[in-house]
Scaffold this active site. Structure first.
Site, PDB file in Angstrom:
ATOM      1  N   ASP A  13      -0.641   1.658   3.879  1.00  0.00           N
ATOM      2  CA  ASP A  13       0.591   1.067   4.389  1.00  0.00           C
ATOM      3  C   ASP A  13       0.552   1.308   5.823  1.00  0.00           C
ATOM      4  OD1 ASP A  13       1.693   0.764   1.822  1.00  0.00           O
ATOM      5  OD2 ASP A  13       2.282   2.936   1.653  1.00  0.00           O
ATOM      6  N   GLU A  14      -0.723   0.978   6.428  1.00  0.00           N
ATOM      7  CA  GLU A  14      -0.902   1.337   7.816  1.00  0.00           C
ATOM      8  C   GLU A  14      -0.277  -0.081   8.627  1.00  0.00           C
ATOM      9  OE1 GLU A  14      -3.289   1.428   5.535  1.00  0.00           O
ATOM     10  OE2 GLU A  14      -4.224   3.461   5.776  1.00  0.00           O
ATOM     11  N   HIS A  41       1.940  -5.136   0.635  1.00  0.00           N
ATOM     12  CA  HIS A  41       2.089  -5.551   2.072  1.00  0.00           C
ATOM     13  C   HIS A  41       3.237  -6.323   2.452  1.00  0.00           C
ATOM     14  CE1 HIS A  41      -2.219  -4.400   1.481  1.00  0.00           C
ATOM     15  NE2 HIS A  41      -2.367  -5.362   0.593  1.00  0.00           N
ATOM     16  N   THR A 128       1.116   4.478  -9.017  1.00  0.00           N
ATOM     17  CA  THR A 128       2.087   3.473  -8.878  1.00  0.00           C
ATOM     18  C   THR A 128       2.363   2.920 -10.367  1.00  0.00           C
ATOM     19  OG1 THR A 128       0.460   1.609  -8.643  1.00  0.00           O
ATOM     20  CG2 THR A 128       1.271   2.602  -6.744  1.00  0.00           C
ATOM     21  N   THR A 238      -7.004   6.142  -5.276  1.00  0.00           N
ATOM     22  CA  THR A 238      -6.863   5.345  -6.172  1.00  0.00           C
ATOM     23  C   THR A 238      -8.331   5.055  -6.817  1.00  0.00           C
ATOM     24  OG1 THR A 238      -6.096   3.021  -6.616  1.00  0.00           O
ATOM     25  CG2 THR A 238      -7.696   3.357  -4.734  1.00  0.00           C
ATOM     26  N   THR A 299       5.873  -0.848  -2.969  1.00  0.00           N
ATOM     27  CA  THR A 299       5.673  -1.382  -4.360  1.00  0.00           C
ATOM     28  C   THR A 299       6.602  -0.634  -5.374  1.00  0.00           C
ATOM     29  OG1 THR A 299       3.246  -1.537  -4.012  1.00  0.00           O
ATOM     30  CG2 THR A 299       3.827  -0.944  -6.302  1.00  0.00           C
ATOM     31  N   GLY A 414       6.141  -3.769  16.801  1.00  0.00           N
ATOM     32  CA  GLY A 414       7.162  -4.249  15.957  1.00  0.00           C
ATOM     33  C   GLY A 414       6.659  -4.856  14.869  1.00  0.00           C
TER      34      GLY A 414
HETATM   35  P1  GDP Z   1      -0.004  -2.124   4.528  1.00  0.00           P
HETATM   36  O1  GDP Z   1       0.157  -2.015   2.768  1.00  0.00           O
HETATM   37  O2  GDP Z   1      -1.087  -1.851   4.966  1.00  0.00           O
HETATM   38  O3  GDP Z   1      -0.198  -3.684   4.473  1.00  0.00           O
HETATM   39  O4  GDP Z   1       1.164  -1.894   5.059  1.00  0.00           O
HETATM   40  P2  GDP Z   1       2.760  -2.081   4.329  1.00  0.00           P
HETATM   41  O5  GDP Z   1       3.286  -3.615   4.575  1.00  0.00           O
HETATM   42  O6  GDP Z   1       2.944  -1.450   3.286  1.00  0.00           O
HETATM   43  O7  GDP Z   1       3.626  -1.226   5.413  1.00  0.00           O
HETATM   44  C1  GDP Z   1       3.515  -1.415   6.929  1.00  0.00           C
HETATM   45  C2  GDP Z   1       4.904  -1.725   7.236  1.00  0.00           C
HETATM   46  O8  GDP Z   1       4.976  -1.591   8.860  1.00  0.00           O
HETATM   47  C3  GDP Z   1       5.603  -2.959   7.000  1.00  0.00           C
HETATM   48  O9  GDP Z   1       6.872  -2.821   6.606  1.00  0.00           O
HETATM   49  C4  GDP Z   1       5.398  -3.784   8.399  1.00  0.00           C
HETATM   50  O10 GDP Z   1       6.391  -4.858   8.608  1.00  0.00           O
HETATM   51  C5  GDP Z   1       5.639  -2.864   9.378  1.00  0.00           C
HETATM   52  N1  GDP Z   1       4.908  -2.954  10.602  1.00  0.00           N
HETATM   53  C6  GDP Z   1       3.512  -3.227  10.639  1.00  0.00           C
HETATM   54  N2  GDP Z   1       2.976  -3.018  11.895  1.00  0.00           N
HETATM   55  C7  GDP Z   1       4.056  -2.717  12.583  1.00  0.00           C
HETATM   56  C8  GDP Z   1       4.193  -2.328  14.067  1.00  0.00           C
HETATM   57  O11 GDP Z   1       3.556  -2.353  14.866  1.00  0.00           O
HETATM   58  N3  GDP Z   1       5.769  -1.927  14.321  1.00  0.00           N
HETATM   59  C9  GDP Z   1       6.718  -1.808  13.417  1.00  0.00           C
HETATM   60  N4  GDP Z   1       7.755  -1.302  13.536  1.00  0.00           N
HETATM   61  N5  GDP Z   1       6.460  -2.246  12.072  1.00  0.00           N
HETATM   62  C10 GDP Z   1       5.336  -2.557  11.864  1.00  0.00           C
HETATM   63  P1  IMO Z   2      -1.624  -0.469   0.252  1.00  0.00           P
HETATM   64  O1  IMO Z   2      -2.720  -1.348   0.043  1.00  0.00           O
HETATM   65  C1  IMO Z   2       0.104   3.607  -0.553  1.00  0.00           C
HETATM   66  C2  IMO Z   2      -1.437   5.534  -4.121  1.00  0.00           C
HETATM   67  C3  IMO Z   2      -0.509   6.054  -5.054  1.00  0.00           C
HETATM   68  C4  IMO Z   2      -0.830   7.266  -5.933  1.00  0.00           C
HETATM   69  C5  IMO Z   2      -2.529   6.977  -5.670  1.00  0.00           C
HETATM   70  C6  IMO Z   2      -3.279   6.370  -6.950  1.00  0.00           C
HETATM   71  O2  IMO Z   2      -0.187  -1.007   0.313  1.00  0.00           O
HETATM   72  O3  IMO Z   2      -1.813   0.300   1.304  1.00  0.00           O
HETATM   73  P2  IMO Z   2      -2.874   3.995  -8.215  1.00  0.00           P
HETATM   74  O4  IMO Z   2      -1.776   3.436  -8.834  1.00  0.00           O
HETATM   75  O5  IMO Z   2      -3.487   3.082  -7.319  1.00  0.00           O
HETATM   76  O6  IMO Z   2      -3.780   4.426  -9.446  1.00  0.00           O
HETATM   77  O7  IMO Z   2      -2.420   5.155  -7.504  1.00  0.00           O
HETATM   78  O8  IMO Z   2      -2.804   5.709  -4.697  1.00  0.00           O
HETATM   79  N1  IMO Z   2      -1.535   4.276  -3.788  1.00  0.00           N
HETATM   80  C7  IMO Z   2      -0.961   3.648  -2.624  1.00  0.00           C
HETATM   81  N2  IMO Z   2      -0.548   4.541  -1.442  1.00  0.00           N
HETATM   82  N3  IMO Z   2      -0.421   2.436  -0.229  1.00  0.00           N
HETATM   83  C8  IMO Z   2      -1.110   1.486  -1.404  1.00  0.00           C
HETATM   84  O9  IMO Z   2      -1.514   0.446  -1.235  1.00  0.00           O
HETATM   85  C9  IMO Z   2      -1.484   2.196  -2.431  1.00  0.00           C
HETATM   86  N4  IMO Z   2      -1.962   2.114  -3.560  1.00  0.00           N
HETATM   87  C10 IMO Z   2      -2.150   3.195  -4.247  1.00  0.00           C
HETATM   88  O10 IMO Z   2       0.639   6.275  -4.494  1.00  0.00           O
HETATM   89  O11 IMO Z   2      -0.788   8.314  -4.991  1.00  0.00           O
HETATM   90 MG    MG Z   3       1.441  -1.127   1.696  1.00  0.00          MG
END
Ligand code: GDP
Ligand code: IMO
Ligand code: MG
Length: 429
Positions: A13-14, A41, A128, A238, A299, A414
């Site tokens: 979730d970066e 994402h 998950t 994971t 998710t 943002g």
């Molecule tokens: P991913 O799983 O690595 O693709 O990340 P996620 O989408 O799960 O979580 C990242 C969250 O941060 C999302 O809600 C994005 O819209 C948000 N986001 C990404 N980059 C930035 C940023 O630079 N600033 C802010 N405020 N939000 C961001």
């Molecule tokens: P994105 O791609 C954050 C975590 C789960 C759990 C562990 C194992 O959005 O960054 P799994 O269902 O994969 O066997 O669960 O991994 N996990 C994540 N945490 N972002 C994810 O994906 C994740 N995918 C799995 O919460 O701790």
């Molecule tokens: Mg994510």
């Protein structure tokens, strides 16, 4: 033209989805190489929010061919729901390619994921519940079902029956659940065949040809470095290789063809599920960052655990992935803070550790050694060049850059597609 691997530096979730989207109009292919619909994402385009789980984020860019590689595990119901959802919003998904060798998540693996977590009780992973772990376990046990098996009904029936020989014993005798009927599983999988057929391909061959033709290919990881089954905080990980090495095995692109590795790192740290987390905050400062960062799982909707930025992890991610460029995201979430603590090393039983402790027990006991940087107390979401950032924010980026061993080429300010500062091109120049 380059082949780029994009990975997460922390526990997921970066902002990988947004980073892929940012590069979208400069890419020809985006390949998802690991994981499945455990990923989430969020991409924001013109204020419209898209949540992707199984489809590569590149699907939102009109010129990109999105590829689901052989290293992915595919829940076909989720796949077609996601395709239908995007089509209903006017996104063309017809270019999608799916590897014939990708594995399919069968219904019994979703059941086993949930029931085994319940039985683990306090020792659960916090998965998950999407069937990811059991499906990869079947792959390694050589009783998995692959996409190509769906096109040979007799083979499919044999494989499902073979998998259920032991699984039904486990479900009924250990977990006290009803046995699964092979024919029901077969019929459910066959119901997707007609829709699936046009997407299925020898994706490794197509990608090899595309690279020969000078196309720009981005391999996009699900999950992240510390969730990698080999290099993460095992067993709280994971079940796939989310680090850059996984891009090769999960796509069929050989290591000699990879040019750059981009790691996406959030300006603080989050984690979903169980497991050690040295910089975790249990006070109102964590609640504040969760609130301003909207840190709830895409998710599962679970509130994400929050902690300060951890540069021991940043350095580790650089080393394990061979990172050439970092994207530092969510810097704007610090706009309201007077000062920003950052973890530069750990203390474990009185001993300083500048590198990730190899021993899991030590990592569980690691206490962060923090350095505090000044905040900037102003809205940076409108900044589009590094020079426009307040001096303190520039100082923060440069401090982090010095400690992690690779340049920070992208800074996120943002959630929107436009809210970004590109300091260097990650495509090679
Ligand atoms: P991913 O799983 O690595 O693709 O990340 P996620 O989408 O799960 O979580 C990242 C969250 O941060 C999302 O809600 C994005 O819209 C948000 N986001 C990404 N980059 C930035 C940023 O630079 N600033 C802010 N405020 N939000 C961001
Ligand atoms: P994105 O791609 C954050 C975590 C789960 C759990 C562990 C194992 O959005 O960054 P799994 O269902 O994969 O066997 O669960 O991994 N996990 C994540 N945490 N972002 C994810 O994906 C994740 N995918 C799995 O919460 O701790
Ligand atoms: Mg994510």
């Amino acid at each position: 033209m380059p082949v780029i691997v994009l990975v997460g530096a922390q526990w997921g979730d970066e902002g990988k989805g947004k980073a892929t989207d940012l590069l979208g109009d400069r890419l020809d292919y985006v390949v998802k190489f690991n994981g499945g619909n455990n990923a989430g994402h969020t991409v924001v385009i013109d204020g419209e929010k898209y949540a992707l789980h199984l489809l590569p984020s590149g699907i939102l860019s009109p010129g990109v061919v999105p590829v689901i590689g052989n290293g992915v595990v595919v829940d076909l119901n989720v796949l077609f729901q996601e395709i239908d959802g995007l089509e209903a919003r006017g996104i063309d998904t017809s270019r999608l390619r799916i590897s014939a060798n990708a594995h399919v998540i069968a219904s019994y693996n979703r059941s086993l994921d949930k029931v085994s977590e319940r039985f683990l009780g306090a020792r659960r992973i916090g998965t998950t519940g999407r069937g990811i772990g059991p499906t990869y376990a079947d792959k390694m046990n050589r009783i998995g079902i692959r996409v190509q098996d769906l096109f040979d009904e007799s083979i499919l029936r044999q494989k499902v029956s073979a998998a259920l020989l032991t699984k039904n014993q486990v479900l009924s005798k250990i977990y006290n659940r009803s046995a699964v009927k092979a024919e029901e599983v077969v019929q459910e999988l066959l119901s997707y065949v007609d829709r699936l057929r046009p997407f299925v391909a020898d994706t490794a061959l197509e990608l090899s040809n595309a690279i020969d033709d000078g196309k720009v290919v981005l391999c996009e990881a699900g999950q992240a470095t510390l969730l990698d089954v080999d290099h993460g905080t095992y067993p709280f990980v994971t079940s796939s290789n989310a680090t850059s090495g996984g891009a090769c095995t999960g796509s069929g692109i050989p290591p000699t063809r990879i040019d750059r590795v981009v790691a996406v790192m959030k300006a603080f740290t989050t984690r979903v599920g169980e497991g050690p987390f040295p910089t975790e905050l249990h006070d109102e400062r964590g609640d504040y960052l969760r609130k301003v960062g909207h840190e709830y799982g895409t998710t599962t909707g679970r509130p994400r655990r929050i902690g300060w930025l951890d540069l021991v992890i940043g350095r580790y991610a650089q080393r394990i992935n061979g990172v050439t460029d970092f994207a530092l995201t969510k810097l704007d979430n610090y706009d309201g803070l007077d000062e920003i603590p950052v973890c530069v090393a750990y203390e474990v039983n009185g001993v300083r550790h500048d590198e990730m402790p190899v021993n899991q027990t030590d990592f569980h006991h690691a206490k962060p050694i923090l350095e505090t940087l000044p905040g900037w107390k102003q809205d940076i979401s409108g900044c589009r060049t590094f020079d426009e950032l307040p001096k303190e924010a520039q100082g923060f980026v440069e401090f982090v850059e010095q400690r992690i061993g690779a340049r920070i080429s992208i800074v996120g300010v943002g959630p929107g597609r436009e809210a970004v500062i590109e300091r260097h091109s990650v495509l090679g120049s």
